[in-house]
Design a protein around this motif. Structure first.
Motif, short mmCIF file in Angstrom:
data_model
loop_
_atom_site.label_atom_id
_atom_site.label_comp_id
_atom_site.label_asym_id
_atom_site.label_seq_id
_atom_site.Cartn_x
_atom_site.Cartn_y
_atom_site.Cartn_z
N GLU A 87 36.34 56.63 30.29
CA GLU A 87 37.84 56.40 30.64
C GLU A 87 38.02 57.04 31.34
O GLU A 87 37.55 58.61 31.51
N LYS A 88 38.84 56.65 32.86
CA LYS A 88 39.35 57.61 33.79
C LYS A 88 40.83 57.76 33.34
O LYS A 88 42.08 56.78 33.50
N ILE A 89 41.07 58.74 33.00
CA ILE A 89 42.85 59.38 32.41
C ILE A 89 43.75 60.00 32.96
O ILE A 89 43.48 60.48 33.81
N PRO A 90 44.69 59.77 32.85
CA PRO A 90 45.64 60.58 34.64
C PRO A 90 46.01 61.29 34.42
O PRO A 90 46.11 62.08 32.72
N VAL A 91 45.81 62.53 34.53
CA VAL A 91 46.54 63.52 34.55
C VAL A 91 48.21 64.49 34.96
O VAL A 91 47.66 64.19 36.05
N TYR A 92 48.93 64.54 33.81
CA TYR A 92 50.03 64.71 34.29
C TYR A 92 50.85 66.72 34.12
O TYR A 92 49.71 67.28 33.23
N ALA A 93 51.34 67.22 35.26
CA ALA A 93 51.73 68.53 34.88
C ALA A 93 52.99 68.46 33.82
O ALA A 93 53.94 67.62 34.21
N GLY A 94 53.19 68.95 33.09
CA GLY A 94 53.79 69.34 32.08
C GLY A 94 54.96 70.50 31.68
O GLY A 94 54.35 71.62 31.42
N ASN A 95 56.25 70.32 31.70
CA ASN A 95 56.99 71.55 30.77
C ASN A 95 56.71 71.76 29.80
O ASN A 95 57.34 73.29 29.29
N PHE A 96 55.83 71.46 28.87
CA PHE A 96 55.82 71.72 27.95
C PHE A 96 54.85 72.12 27.05
O PHE A 96 53.91 72.34 25.91
N VAL A 97 53.86 72.44 27.84
CA VAL A 97 52.35 73.12 27.23
C VAL A 97 52.47 74.24 27.75
O VAL A 97 52.26 74.69 28.91
N VAL A 115 47.54 66.98 29.60
CA VAL A 115 49.27 67.72 30.48
C VAL A 115 48.47 68.30 30.99
O VAL A 115 47.92 69.74 29.72
N ILE A 116 48.66 69.70 32.01
CA ILE A 116 48.68 70.54 32.11
C ILE A 116 50.06 71.36 32.55
O ILE A 116 50.95 70.49 32.88
N SER A 117 49.92 72.76 31.75
CA SER A 117 50.89 72.83 32.02
C SER A 117 51.55 73.70 33.16
O SER A 117 50.52 73.09 34.44
N ALA A 118 52.45 73.11 34.16
CA ALA A 118 53.25 73.31 34.91
C ALA A 118 53.44 74.91 35.41
O ALA A 118 53.37 75.08 36.62
N ASP A 124 49.62 79.86 28.20
CA ASP A 124 48.19 81.13 27.85
C ASP A 124 47.17 80.35 27.25
O ASP A 124 47.05 81.51 26.24
N TYR A 125 47.88 79.19 26.58
CA TYR A 125 47.42 79.60 25.31
C TYR A 125 46.11 77.92 25.56
O TYR A 125 46.41 76.61 25.77
N GLY A 126 44.77 78.00 24.46
CA GLY A 126 43.94 77.14 25.18
C GLY A 126 43.31 77.37 26.46
O GLY A 126 43.82 78.63 26.79
N SER A 127 43.46 76.68 26.92
CA SER A 127 43.17 76.04 28.63
C SER A 127 44.79 75.70 29.15
O SER A 127 44.31 75.63 30.59
N GLY A 128 45.11 75.58 28.96
CA GLY A 128 46.77 75.23 29.16
C GLY A 128 47.09 74.13 29.25
O GLY A 128 47.78 73.82 30.91
N MET A 129 46.03 73.40 28.96
CA MET A 129 46.21 71.65 29.55
C MET A 129 46.23 71.67 27.75
O MET A 129 44.91 71.77 26.65
#
Length: 821
Positions: A311-321, A255-258, A324-329
């Motif tokens: 493995e291929k893992i889907p990446v979502y954009a999420g509202n809860f990440v 999950v990447i921050s939206a 600015d913390y870590g890499s934002g993902m």
RNA sequence: GCGGGGAUGCCGGAGUGGUCAAACGGGCUAGCUUAAGGAGCUAGUGGCUUAGUGCCUACGCAGGUUCGAACCCUGCUUCCCGCACCA
């Protein structure tokens, strides 16, 4: 009744004209007391201010009397949003709004009788102050502690401007209630507070601050050890931070921050519309609000490659990440993290168990919630069978070896975003030149004065003044444009305590010798709402100034006192909308400042939350009035040894109570001393002066009045604090008092029983004491008064005693016999 | 959601391991005072009991540690504060 208001005005004026509280450096030991300076709102002082300043003033007066050279200044945190809001809403210029508010604040603070050295006043919106903000900004820039990067901001398309969180209500603009607030990524100025993260954390131990504040600071810095793992998306490295590398084989989505600035890089054409819709839906950037929302996400169309499993893992954009913390993902492991679990269930993402329970088998299909406990690794390739706590290190070093990740320290603390796209703040002294790029304003050109003539309501106000914006580049002299962002007002409050030491210096922010004498602040006083942000920024600033050679101290505030929150009498927060606000000035005008101060300090221990009480203020006022009347009739002469004992004991206890901020307990002892004084026929001048001195920090006006009326020429404010003469303190008197209380209680109790059981009224009390205790019960008058009976005391061996029922034989030591009729 | 703090009589609050039915203030009750009201003074104010005594019950709820808990620990309920653009 005395005209307290007149008396108070008289002394306030006397202190002012005689400059009673003016301080300079001298040979005495210094003590720097400071209250967190206020934002001067148009509404004037509220009760919380009055509480804050009274706590500080009592301490300042006390320390002054005990021989310290006390620095006790006041200033105004004058830049900020409310003034600008007033400009937008009612068209008043922020400057006039602020000036008026400050004048009102000063008037009200004077009415409280606060012993500030007013010559040291400072106002942050004046160029004489904020030029040094700009100066320090340039110093930070020189030290490479300032940088620019993109960050999210609330944006109202109708205002065409950035909104503060406070200006966003339910995702809508505060002015245009039908307009949804959008997120906009803007290039903004940051200060590298994280550079000092470790030092800010380590030095917390040495601070004499309340433990809870220290804990909050620690948690805010949030140092944790973890692993950085490189996932690949679209062939590019995307390092993510995790404290649980042991679960890497269980990652089933990312999950990447939206709000991530690089989000669009990984969104595919196909998913673009959907992601943009999702991002737009997130109406406010306020992280607090985001976290209250349901966990939601949308697929970006891209896949990340798990470096261990490929493995291929889907990446979502999420509202809860958090962007600015870590890499934002984050990597998501639904089997072993509850938030990931809920997200996976919602979007039907597979779940993979990689830590097995010791006692039973976890089935990914059936588990009702994430398993976050310990266990042995499963489905984890060569790490199968390791305990998961060992696997954290094993997997980290494996990743390290393969160059796929490394052990890292992570902080929750983020760099300080100081850009504000607003008018009423310190202009950031930077210039944009097409040829030379970003060029700092040369020191000699400071201050960059905030222009008065701007337009509010649309866009960044500073950008509306062409004369301000268009400048010559300091380097190439070509056409250039000024930065139109201003600074976060926390910048102003991060070093104001240094400026008080030398507030009129035109050549430098402050004289280093003066700083050396006065700093650090010995006692800082304020509310817990500043537990992290202001206190953290100020601590950071001092460390930066130390490393730049401006100061020699490590920490700004040696001791911190946190006052409790003052609620309305109904226990609710005082607020205009609830209509339960009590205005300190109204209370002063009705009762007097001394009454208000006494009441505020009587309510509860000053560090605890408490409720305002209308009855309490009346009681305090009565007490003040009683003292006044008492002095009208006072007979100065010789003190009894009993009252001498009481006075000295009270001096001893009150001194320690005030020194430890137990004002409420000190007041009780002062009240009890006063009751004893009232019972005396005469009392020595020295003892009565001691009483006035003990009361003075709490009630400065009435004590100043009587100090002068009993024949003293100097201010009591500048007198020496009394010292207890231990040799005068005798427990004997207290024992006598207790014995007296006991006998009165017993007589009253028997009277009641006789009345109830035998239906008889009594009018006489006969007390039979053993001969050696006769003296203890010699105060017949007092027993009479308190029982309302005729009282006769006999020694048990008195042949002529009246004792019709032979009660006297019941006499024991410490317990005289009683006969009532 | 994360982090921090609190809950004691009718009310505001003291008390953080024994001496503590709970300081001090308010309210209420009774008596004195007063032309009356107010103010002031004195006493009482968990329950039962008693010629001044004794017993019982209490510190949000439920457990635990301890010879002993309002105080220490665990869980729960509930209220308050902060969460990075309010200051």
């Amino acid at each position: 009744m005395a005209d307290f208001l007149k008396i108070e005005k008289k002394w306030q004026k006397a202190w002012e004209t005689k400059k009673t509280f003016k301080t300079r450096e001298n040979n005495k030991k210094k003590y720097y007391i400071l209250e967190m300076f206020p934002y001067p709102s148009g509404a004037g002082l509220h009760m919380g201010h009055a509480l804050n300043y009274t706590i500080g003033d009592i301490y300042a007066r006390f320390k002054r009397m005990t021989g310290f050279n006390v620095l006790y200044p006041m200033g105004y945190d004058a830049f900020g949003l409310p003034a600008e809001n007033a400009a937008i809403k009612v068209g008043e210029h922020p400057e006039s709004y602020t000036k008026k508010a400050i004048a009102n604040f000063i008037k009200q603070q004077r009415a409280l009788g606060l012993s500030y050295d007013w010559d040291r006043e400072l106002i942050t919106c004046e160029p004489e102050y904020y030029r040094w903000n700009q100066y320090f900004f340039l110093k930070l820039f020189e030290k490479r502690l300032v940088y620019k990067k993109k960050a999210a901001a609330n944006w109202c398309p109708k205002c065409d401007t950035v909104l503060a969180n406070e200006q966003v209500h339910n995702g809508k603009c505060w002015i245009h209630k039908d307009t949804s607030v959008e997120i906009k990524q803007l290039e903004q100025w940051f200060i590298k507070t994280t550079e000092y993260a470790d030092e800010l954390l380590d030095y917390i131990n040495d601070l004499q601050w309340p433990d809870r504040i220290k804990t909050m600071q620690e948690n805010w810095i949030g140092k944790s050890y973890g692993t950085e793992i490189n996932f690949k998306i679209k062939g590019k490295n995307w390092p993510i931070f995790t404290t649980r590398p042991d679960t890497i084989y269980g990652v089933t989505f990312m999950v990447i921050s939206a709000q991530h600035s690089r989000l669009m890089e990984i969104v595919t054409e196909k998913q673009k519309a959907e992601v943009e819709k999702f991002v737009k839906k997130l109406k406010s950037v306020s992280e607090k609000e985001l976290e209250d929302m349901d966990k939601e996400g949308v697929f970006t169309g891209s896949y990340a490659i798990n470096p261990l499993t490929n493995e291929k893992i889907p990446v979502y954009a999420g509202n809860f990440v958090i962007a600015d913390y870590g890499s934002g993902m984050v990597m998501a492991v639904p089997a072993h993290d509850q938030r990931d679990f809920e997200f996976a269930k919602k979007y039907k993402i597979p779940i993979k168990v990689v830590i097995q329970h010791e006692d039973y088998e976890l089935d990914a299909e059936k588990i009702p919630r994430a398993y976050t406990g310990a266990g042995k690794l499963a489905n984890s390739g060569e790490f199968n069978g390791s305990s998961n706590t060992d696997a954290i290190d094993e997997i980290t070093s494996y990743l390290n070896k393969k160059n796929l990740g490394k052990k890292v320290v992570q902080y929750k603390l983020r760099d300080w975003l100081i850009s504000r796209q607003r008018y009423w703040g310190t202009p950031i002294p930077m210039i944009y030149c097409n040829k030379c790029g970003i060029v700092p304003v040369p020191e000699k050109d400071l201050p960059v004065v905030l222009p008065k003539n701007v337009k509010f309501g649309k866009g960044n106000p500073l950008a509306t003044n062409a004369k301000f914006v268009n400048v010559k580049c300091p380097k190439c002299k070509g056409n250039a444009k000024r930065e139109t962002d201003t600074m976060d007002t926390f910048f102003d409050s991060s070093w104001y305590f240094l400026r008080f030491v030398d507030n009129k210096n035109k050549k430098e922010p402050f004289d280093k010798n003066k700083i050396k004498y006065w700093l650090p602040v010995d006692q800082y006083i304020g509310g817990a709402e500043h537990a992290v942000m202001h206190l953290m920024y100020a601590r950071f600033f001092v460390k930066f100034l130390r490393d730049s050679g401006f100061v020699k101290i490590d920490e700004p505030f040696t001791r911190l006192f946190n006052q409790g929150m003052l609620h309305a009498s109904d226990g609710q927060k005082m607020s205009k909308s609830l209509g339960n606000v009590i205005n300190p000035i109204d209370t002063i005008e009705k009762y007097s400042a001394d009454s208000l101060r006494l009441n505020l300090m009587s309510l509860a221990s000053p560090d605890k939350d408490s409720n305002w009480s209308d009855k309490g203020i009346e009681s305090s006022h009565k007490f003040i009035n009683k003292i006044y009347e008492y002095f009208n009739k006072i007979k100065i002469g010789k003190s009894s040894s009993k009252i001498e004992s009481k006075v000295n004991k009270t001096i001893k206890e009150v001194t320690s109570d005030i020194d430890n901020f137990r004002y409420n307990l000190g007041i009780i002892k002062i009240r009890m001393l006063f009751e004893s004084l009232e019972e005396e026929n005469q009392v020595s001048k020295k003892d009565i002066e001691s009483f006035l001195k003990l009361l003075h920090p709490i009630c400065p006006h009435i004590t100043e009045e009587w100090w002068s009326k009993i024949g003293n020429k100097n201010f009591i404010s500048l007198e020496k604090w009394p010292i207890a003469d231990e040799s005068k303190i005798s427990e004997k008197f207290e024992q006598e008092e207790q014995a007296l209380n006991k006998i009165v209680g017993d007589i009253v109790n028997i009277t009641r029983i006789i009345k109830e059981k035998q239906n008889k009224e009594v009018s006489k009390a006969f007390i039979y004491v053993i001969p050696k205790e006769k003296e203890i019960y010699s105060d017949v008058k007092s027993i009479k008064k308190r029982t309302n009976l005729e009282v006769k005391i006999f020694a048990v061996n008195d042949a002529n005693k009246y004792d019709p029922q032979g009660k006297s034989k019941n006499s024991k030591q410490g317990k005289p016999a009683i006969y009532l009729e």
